[in-house]
Design a protein around this motif. Structure first.
Motif, PDB file in Angstrom:
ATOM      1  N   GLY A   1      33.026  14.575 -77.019  1.00  0.00           N
ATOM      2  CA  GLY A   1      33.729  13.583 -76.230  1.00  0.00           C
ATOM      3  C   GLY A   1      32.805  12.577 -75.563  1.00  0.00           C
ATOM      4  N   LYS A   2      31.583  12.476 -76.083  1.00  0.00           N
ATOM      5  CA  LYS A   2      30.631  11.484 -75.569  1.00  0.00           C
ATOM      6  C   LYS A   2      29.626  11.154 -76.653  1.00  0.00           C
ATOM      7  N   SER A   3      28.922  10.049 -76.471  1.00  0.00           N
ATOM      8  CA  SER A   3      27.984   9.564 -77.484  1.00  0.00           C
ATOM      9  C   SER A   3      26.750  10.471 -77.568  1.00  0.00           C
ATOM     10  N   ILE A   4      26.025  10.334 -78.666  1.00  0.00           N
ATOM     11  CA  ILE A   4      24.794  11.115 -78.827  1.00  0.00           C
ATOM     12  C   ILE A   4      23.765  10.753 -77.755  1.00  0.00           C
ATOM     13  N   PRO A   5      23.545   9.463 -77.449  1.00  0.00           N
ATOM     14  CA  PRO A   5      22.617   9.162 -76.355  1.00  0.00           C
ATOM     15  C   PRO A   5      23.046   9.813 -75.034  1.00  0.00           C
ATOM     16  N   ASP A   6      24.351   9.863 -74.783  1.00  0.00           N
ATOM     17  CA  ASP A   6      24.832  10.505 -73.557  1.00  0.00           C
ATOM     18  C   ASP A   6      24.602  12.020 -73.591  1.00  0.00           C
ATOM     19  N   ILE A   7      24.809  12.635 -74.746  1.00  0.00           N
ATOM     20  CA  ILE A   7      24.544  14.074 -74.863  1.00  0.00           C
ATOM     21  C   ILE A   7      23.069  14.344 -74.576  1.00  0.00           C
ATOM     22  N   PHE A   8      22.172  13.562 -75.185  1.00  0.00           N
ATOM     23  CA  PHE A   8      20.738  13.741 -74.959  1.00  0.00           C
ATOM     24  C   PHE A   8      20.399  13.539 -73.485  1.00  0.00           C
ATOM     25  N   ALA A   9      20.937  12.482 -72.876  1.00  0.00           N
ATOM     26  CA  ALA A   9      20.598  12.149 -71.485  1.00  0.00           C
ATOM     27  C   ALA A   9      21.162  13.162 -70.499  1.00  0.00           C
ATOM     28  N   GLN A  10      22.379  13.604 -70.721  1.00  0.00           N
ATOM     29  CA  GLN A  10      23.049  14.478 -69.762  1.00  0.00           C
ATOM     30  C   GLN A  10      22.783  15.960 -69.999  1.00  0.00           C
ATOM     31  N   ASP A  11      22.661  16.350 -71.265  1.00  0.00           N
ATOM     32  CA  ASP A  11      22.575  17.776 -71.594  1.00  0.00           C
ATOM     33  C   ASP A  11      21.246  18.182 -72.219  1.00  0.00           C
ATOM     34  N   GLY A  12      20.514  17.208 -72.768  1.00  0.00           N
ATOM     35  CA  GLY A  12      19.232  17.486 -73.399  1.00  0.00           C
ATOM     36  C   GLY A  12      19.354  17.750 -74.890  1.00  0.00           C
ATOM     37  N   GLU A  13      18.202  17.643 -75.561  1.00  0.00           N
ATOM     38  CA  GLU A  13      18.193  17.852 -77.013  1.00  0.00           C
ATOM     39  C   GLU A  13      18.594  19.265 -77.420  1.00  0.00           C
ATOM     40  N   PRO A  14      18.153  20.334 -76.713  1.00  0.00           N
ATOM     41  CA  PRO A  14      18.573  21.679 -77.139  1.00  0.00           C
ATOM     42  C   PRO A  14      20.104  21.848 -77.156  1.00  0.00           C
ATOM     43  N   ALA A  15      20.784  21.306 -76.162  1.00  0.00           N
ATOM     44  CA  ALA A  15      22.245  21.397 -76.134  1.00  0.00           C
ATOM     45  C   ALA A  15      22.852  20.615 -77.297  1.00  0.00           C
ATOM     46  N   PHE A  16      22.276  19.443 -77.585  1.00  0.00           N
ATOM     47  CA  PHE A  16      22.760  18.669 -78.725  1.00  0.00           C
ATOM     48  C   PHE A  16      22.583  19.461 -80.016  1.00  0.00           C
ATOM     49  N   ARG A  17      21.407  20.058 -80.207  1.00  0.00           N
ATOM     50  CA  ARG A  17      21.134  20.809 -81.444  1.00  0.00           C
ATOM     51  C   ARG A  17      22.073  22.006 -81.593  1.00  0.00           C
ATOM     52  N   GLU A  18      22.387  22.672 -80.497  1.00  0.00           N
ATOM     53  CA  GLU A  18      23.313  23.807 -80.560  1.00  0.00           C
ATOM     54  C   GLU A  18      24.710  23.341 -80.950  1.00  0.00           C
ATOM     55  N   LEU A  19      25.177  22.264 -80.345  1.00  0.00           N
ATOM     56  CA  LEU A  19      26.482  21.718 -80.688  1.00  0.00           C
ATOM     57  C   LEU A  19      26.503  21.260 -82.151  1.00  0.00           C
ATOM     58  N   GLU A  20      25.422  20.616 -82.572  1.00  0.00           N
ATOM     59  CA  GLU A  20      25.294  20.163 -83.961  1.00  0.00           C
ATOM     60  C   GLU A  20      25.405  21.351 -84.922  1.00  0.00           C
ATOM     61  N   ALA A  21      24.726  22.454 -84.604  1.00  0.00           N
ATOM     62  CA  ALA A  21      24.759  23.646 -85.456  1.00  0.00           C
ATOM     63  C   ALA A  21      26.164  24.260 -85.500  1.00  0.00           C
ATOM     64  N   GLN A  22      26.847  24.282 -84.364  1.00  0.00           N
ATOM     65  CA  GLN A  22      28.220  24.810 -84.324  1.00  0.00           C
ATOM     66  C   GLN A  22      29.148  23.983 -85.201  1.00  0.00           C
ATOM     67  N   VAL A  23      29.059  22.669 -85.062  1.00  0.00           N
ATOM     68  CA  VAL A  23      29.925  21.780 -85.835  1.00  0.00           C
ATOM     69  C   VAL A  23      29.586  21.895 -87.326  1.00  0.00           C
ATOM     70  N   LEU A  24      28.318  22.017 -87.654  1.00  0.00           N
ATOM     71  CA  LEU A  24      27.913  22.183 -89.057  1.00  0.00           C
ATOM     72  C   LEU A  24      28.514  23.454 -89.643  1.00  0.00           C
ATOM     73  N   ARG A  25      28.385  24.574 -88.937  1.00  0.00           N
ATOM     74  CA  ARG A  25      28.947  25.843 -89.442  1.00  0.00           C
ATOM     75  C   ARG A  25      30.448  25.727 -89.690  1.00  0.00           C
ATOM     76  N   LYS A  26      31.150  25.149 -88.732  1.00  0.00           N
ATOM     77  CA  LYS A  26      32.600  25.014 -88.853  1.00  0.00           C
ATOM     78  C   LYS A  26      32.979  24.099 -90.020  1.00  0.00           C
ATOM     79  N   THR A  27      32.268  23.010 -90.184  1.00  0.00           N
ATOM     80  CA  THR A  27      32.584  22.051 -91.247  1.00  0.00           C
ATOM     81  C   THR A  27      32.297  22.643 -92.623  1.00  0.00           C
TER      82      THR A  27
END
Length: 165
Positions: free
Chosen positions: A40-66
């Motif tokens: 529900g937010k842009s990638i730059p916002d995910i990086f800025a607000q949550d950090g790269e590790p959180a982005f990578r975890e979300l990315e991995a979850q979405v990849l597995r599901k897809t």
């Protein structure tokens, strides 16, 4: 059969993926777009607000599901440039998809990225170092490597069809 396209930012994953999906008459998805939708937010916002590790975890979850969702049908998925960095994601791609590495030289990548770094949190002066560190992972993960320098998106899609399908 899910076809996944990996490679560095600017390698043409999204552009080629759309052409390939059109050629094959199947759905096209971009993993970054799916992550943005889930977060529900842009990638730059995910990086800025949550950090790269959180982005990578979300990315991995979405990849597995897809990958699971399209396990029994044909689809093309353009991966984010760092999606293969997680060993579990790389293993999933090797086991459950036909993974294609769209390889381009640093000069080609820089030319393609010129003026397009907005919205790319990791597009900075260390591109050469990041590319060098990722290349072995891209090569190890991929079933097929396509050199994209000097080729149009249609030509790259043709090469994928000839080499991998």
């Amino acid at each position: 059969m899910m076809i996944t396209l990996t490679g560095f930012m600017g390698s043409g994953k999204t552009t080629v993926g759309k052409v390939l999906a059109d050629f094959l008459g199947c759905p096209f998805m971009d993993l970054d777009d799916l992550v943005v939708k889930k977060a529900g937010k842009s990638i730059p916002d995910i990086f800025a607000q949550d950090g790269e590790p959180a982005f990578r975890e979300l990315e991995a979850q979405v990849l597995r599901k897809t990958v699971a969702k399209y396990a029994e049908s044909t689809a093309v998925l353009a991966l984010g440039g760092g999606a293969v960095l997680a060993p579990a994601s790389a293993a999933l791609l090797r086991e459950k998809t036909v993974c294609i590495y769209l390889r381009a030289t640093l000069d080609t990548l820089l030319a393609r990225l010129a003026g397009e770094t907005a919205g790319r949190p990791l597009a900075d002066a260390s591109l050469a170092d990041r590319l060098a560190s990722r290349e072995p992972i891209y090569e190890e993960t991929a079933h097929v490597i396509i050199d994209t320098d000097g080729l149009s998106p249609d030509e790259v899609a043709d090469e994928i069809i000839i080499s991998a399908l």
